[in-house]
Design a protein around this motif. Structure first.
Motif, short mmCIF file in Angstrom:
data_model
loop_
_atom_site.label_atom_id
_atom_site.label_comp_id
_atom_site.label_asym_id
_atom_site.label_seq_id
_atom_site.Cartn_x
_atom_site.Cartn_y
_atom_site.Cartn_z
N THR A 21 -21.33 -5.89 -4.20
CA THR A 21 -20.05 -6.68 -4.41
C THR A 21 -19.28 -6.55 -5.64
O THR A 21 -18.04 -6.72 -5.83
CB THR A 21 -20.27 -7.98 -3.70
OG1 THR A 21 -20.67 -7.96 -2.28
CG2 THR A 21 -19.17 -9.06 -3.58
N ARG A 29 -15.53 -5.72 -6.41
CA ARG A 29 -14.55 -7.00 -7.11
C ARG A 29 -13.85 -6.36 -8.22
O ARG A 29 -12.70 -6.49 -8.38
CB ARG A 29 -15.43 -8.03 -7.41
CG ARG A 29 -14.46 -9.16 -7.73
CD ARG A 29 -15.30 -10.36 -8.33
NE ARG A 29 -15.98 -9.90 -9.53
CZ ARG A 29 -15.38 -10.12 -10.60
NH1 ARG A 29 -14.00 -10.18 -10.92
NH2 ARG A 29 -16.06 -9.67 -12.11
N ARG A 39 -13.60 -9.25 0.70
CA ARG A 39 -14.00 -8.12 1.20
C ARG A 39 -14.68 -8.22 2.58
O ARG A 39 -14.79 -7.07 3.37
CB ARG A 39 -15.19 -7.57 0.14
CG ARG A 39 -15.81 -6.28 0.51
CD ARG A 39 -16.87 -5.95 -0.29
NE ARG A 39 -17.47 -4.51 -0.05
CZ ARG A 39 -18.73 -4.08 -0.14
NH1 ARG A 39 -19.71 -4.79 -0.93
NH2 ARG A 39 -19.02 -3.06 0.06
N ALA A 69 -15.32 -11.52 -3.23
CA ALA A 69 -16.31 -11.46 -2.13
C ALA A 69 -15.98 -11.97 -0.93
O ALA A 69 -16.10 -11.10 0.12
CB ALA A 69 -17.74 -12.29 -2.48
#
Length: 201
Positions: free
Chosen positions: A186, A190, A200, A197
């Motif tokens: 993650t 990013r 996503r 996060a």
């Protein structure tokens, strides 16, 4: 040797080396062997019939009961083996009201022909210029190879379009799915996308 002669020789070399020739008429895919960068191996022509060169799958509407409200029916080499090695394919797009073909790319160029309905179609150039237009029945649009492109049904009825691509297996990469469904950490996602996060997931 002067530059004009070098240019002429180079031009002749390029024209001869880029000419497409084939020593066989067709190469219907043999799925008993793995695909290679050049496509599938050929079935024995002695075992082929006219039915191997016809495909009826595009006459059936695709299933639009999904998050994008779009159905894609493919006539690619893996569904229509006669396309193997011929450098072309087709697909049917059924786009429900409000449906969208999300932004995606593939390694080849595409032409879309609208059969029914009204869609907005477009692509984004490598300089980030967006080219988009409302298309109606009978309109066509080209999407150059590798560029991100999309279609959105903006009409009040389902839309139907057919696309033609200059590869027997054009390879699709949906941008959103590629970013969300990969196994990158993650923190890397990013940094490379500016998404946090929560965005996503």
């Amino acid at each position: 040797m002067d530059l004009s002669k070098v240019f002429i020789i180079f031009s002749l070399f390029v024209s001869f080396s880029s000419a497409t020739t084939s020593v066989i008429d067709f190469c219907v895919a043999d799925f008993n062997f793995p695909v290679t960068p050049a496509g599938y191996p050929c079935r024995n022509p002695a075992n082929l019939t006219v039915d191997d060169f016809a495909f009826s799958g595009l006459g059936v509407a695709g299933n639009t009961t999904n998050i994008f409200n779009v159905g894609l029916t493919e006539a690619f080499d893996n569904t229509f083996p006669a396309l193997n090695g011929l450098g072309l394919s087709m697909a049917r797009l059924d786009i429900g009201v409000g449906g969208v073909v999300p932004i995606h790319s593939h390694r080849v160029s595409e032409v879309i022909l609208v059969i029914e309905g009204t869609i907005i179609a477009g692509f984004i150039g490598s300089d980030n210029t967006a080219y988009f237009k409302t298309l109606n029945k009978g309109d066509i649009m080209i999407f150059p190879h590798t560029l991100l492109h999309f279609q959105v049904n903006v009409g009040d009825v389902p839309a139907l379009a057919f696309v033609s691509l200059n590869s027997a297996n054009p390879g699709f990469q949906f941008t959103t799915a590629s970013l969300a469904a990969n196994d990158l950490p993650t923190e890397i996602i990013r940094k490379i996308t500016l998404l946090d996060a929560a965005q996503r997931t």
